[in-house]
Design a protein around this motif. Structure first.
Motif, mmCIF file in Angstrom:
data_model
loop_
_atom_site.group_PDB
_atom_site.id
_atom_site.type_symbol
_atom_site.label_atom_id
_atom_site.label_comp_id
_atom_site.label_asym_id
_atom_site.label_seq_id
_atom_site.Cartn_x
_atom_site.Cartn_y
_atom_site.Cartn_z
ATOM 1 N N LEU A 60 31.239 -48.875 6.955
ATOM 2 C CA LEU A 60 31.285 -50.338 6.977
ATOM 3 C C LEU A 60 31.690 -50.895 5.612
ATOM 4 N N ALA A 61 31.378 -50.158 4.557
ATOM 5 C CA ALA A 61 31.745 -50.616 3.213
ATOM 6 C C ALA A 61 33.246 -50.642 3.007
ATOM 7 N N LYS A 62 34.006 -49.993 3.882
ATOM 8 C CA LYS A 62 35.468 -50.071 3.788
ATOM 9 C C LYS A 62 35.956 -51.486 4.070
ATOM 10 N N GLY A 63 35.107 -52.300 4.649
ATOM 11 C CA GLY A 63 35.466 -53.689 4.914
ATOM 12 C C GLY A 63 35.075 -54.640 3.808
ATOM 13 N N VAL A 64 34.494 -54.108 2.725
ATOM 14 C CA VAL A 64 34.087 -54.970 1.607
ATOM 15 C C VAL A 64 34.626 -54.405 0.299
ATOM 16 N N PHE A 70 32.349 -58.114 -3.769
ATOM 17 C CA PHE A 70 31.082 -58.757 -4.134
ATOM 18 C C PHE A 70 30.012 -58.514 -3.075
ATOM 19 N N ASN A 71 30.418 -58.076 -1.882
ATOM 20 C CA ASN A 71 29.447 -57.792 -0.825
ATOM 21 C C ASN A 71 29.114 -56.302 -0.688
ATOM 22 N N GLU A 72 29.793 -55.452 -1.460
ATOM 23 C CA GLU A 72 29.639 -54.011 -1.253
ATOM 24 C C GLU A 72 28.207 -53.528 -1.494
ATOM 25 N N ILE A 167 34.579 -60.335 4.663
ATOM 26 C CA ILE A 167 34.881 -58.952 5.038
ATOM 27 C C ILE A 167 36.366 -58.821 5.368
ATOM 28 N N ASP A 168 36.869 -57.598 5.241
ATOM 29 C CA ASP A 168 38.240 -57.295 5.604
ATOM 30 C C ASP A 168 38.249 -56.896 7.078
#
Length: 217
Positions: A60-64, A70-72, A167-168
């Motif tokens: 899910l961190a691939k989207g931040v 800043f959201n990672e 998010i991406d």
């Protein structure tokens, strides 16, 4: 339960205690509140992807990344992270699955009632699909109801949360193969217990006064 106190204690956590995990029985309560969220014509146009392991949260961190980095730390440090996904259409038999589940749950007195429900749901679905041309946006509105319920439920059981629209979406859709399932990413929700370093935990809640946001007729 004091619902006003729960609403006032809920806030957006900015940092999580990596040493504390939410017990499974507490998360199961939150999952059930999410699953039982209301939606227009019981459309339930959602899917929820939960990450609670370092490996899952890394996906899910691939989207931040990049402009969303800043959201990672919230994604990696929280106990659990839920990706709220929404349907982009009704393909794949979604409407049929809804109707058959309602039938199994005993919502229809007879076949006429079942047919009436199917007709009514299809009417509003087609209204947004063909006339208003905003079906994905209509579905997103329903999913945000589930998000709000999740945050309130979390606060009620003493769990902190952080909703993240930063998010991406494209990266998450690709990572999780969501388009192949007729879904798209919408918003992330981190859940856990705030760290002592969380500055926002110490700040007072600020809302406009009732007389400015309510009109009583």
């Amino acid at each position: 339960m004091d619902i006003v106190a729960t609403a006032k204690q809920r806030y957006t956590a900015k940092a999580y205690d990596t040493n504390r995990r939410i017990p499974d029985e507490v998360m199961q309560q939150i999952y059930e509140v999410i699953r039982n969220s209301p939606s227009s014509v019981n459309s339930q146009p959602w899917h929820f992807i939960v990450a609670s392991t370092p490996e899952g949260k890394a996906r899910l961190a691939k989207g931040v990344q990049g402009g969303y980095s800043f959201n990672e730390s919230k994604v990696r440090d929280a106990s659990h992270v839920i990706l709220f996904c929404t349907r982009v259409d009704t393909e794949g038999g979604h409407l049929d699955r809804l109707l058959e589940q309602e039938d199994r749950d005993g919502r229809f007195a007879d076949e006429a009632a079942k047919a009436g429900t199917a007709k009514g749901r299809l009417h509003f679905t087609n209204l947004h699909r063909y006339t208003l041309k905003d079906l994905p946006q209509w579905y997103e509105k329903q999913t945000y109801i589930a998000l709000a319920n999740a945050m309130t439920a979390a606060a009620a059981v003493g769990v902190d949360s952080t909703p993240m629209e930063g998010i991406d979406v494209a990266a998450l859709d690709t990572e999780l193969g969501l388009h192949e399932k007729g879904l798209s990413s919408l918003v992330l929700l981190a859940l856990g217990y705030h760290a002592e370093s969380d500055f926002n935990a110490k700040l007072p809640k600020s809302r406009l006064p009732q007389e400015q946001v309510f009109t009583f007729l």
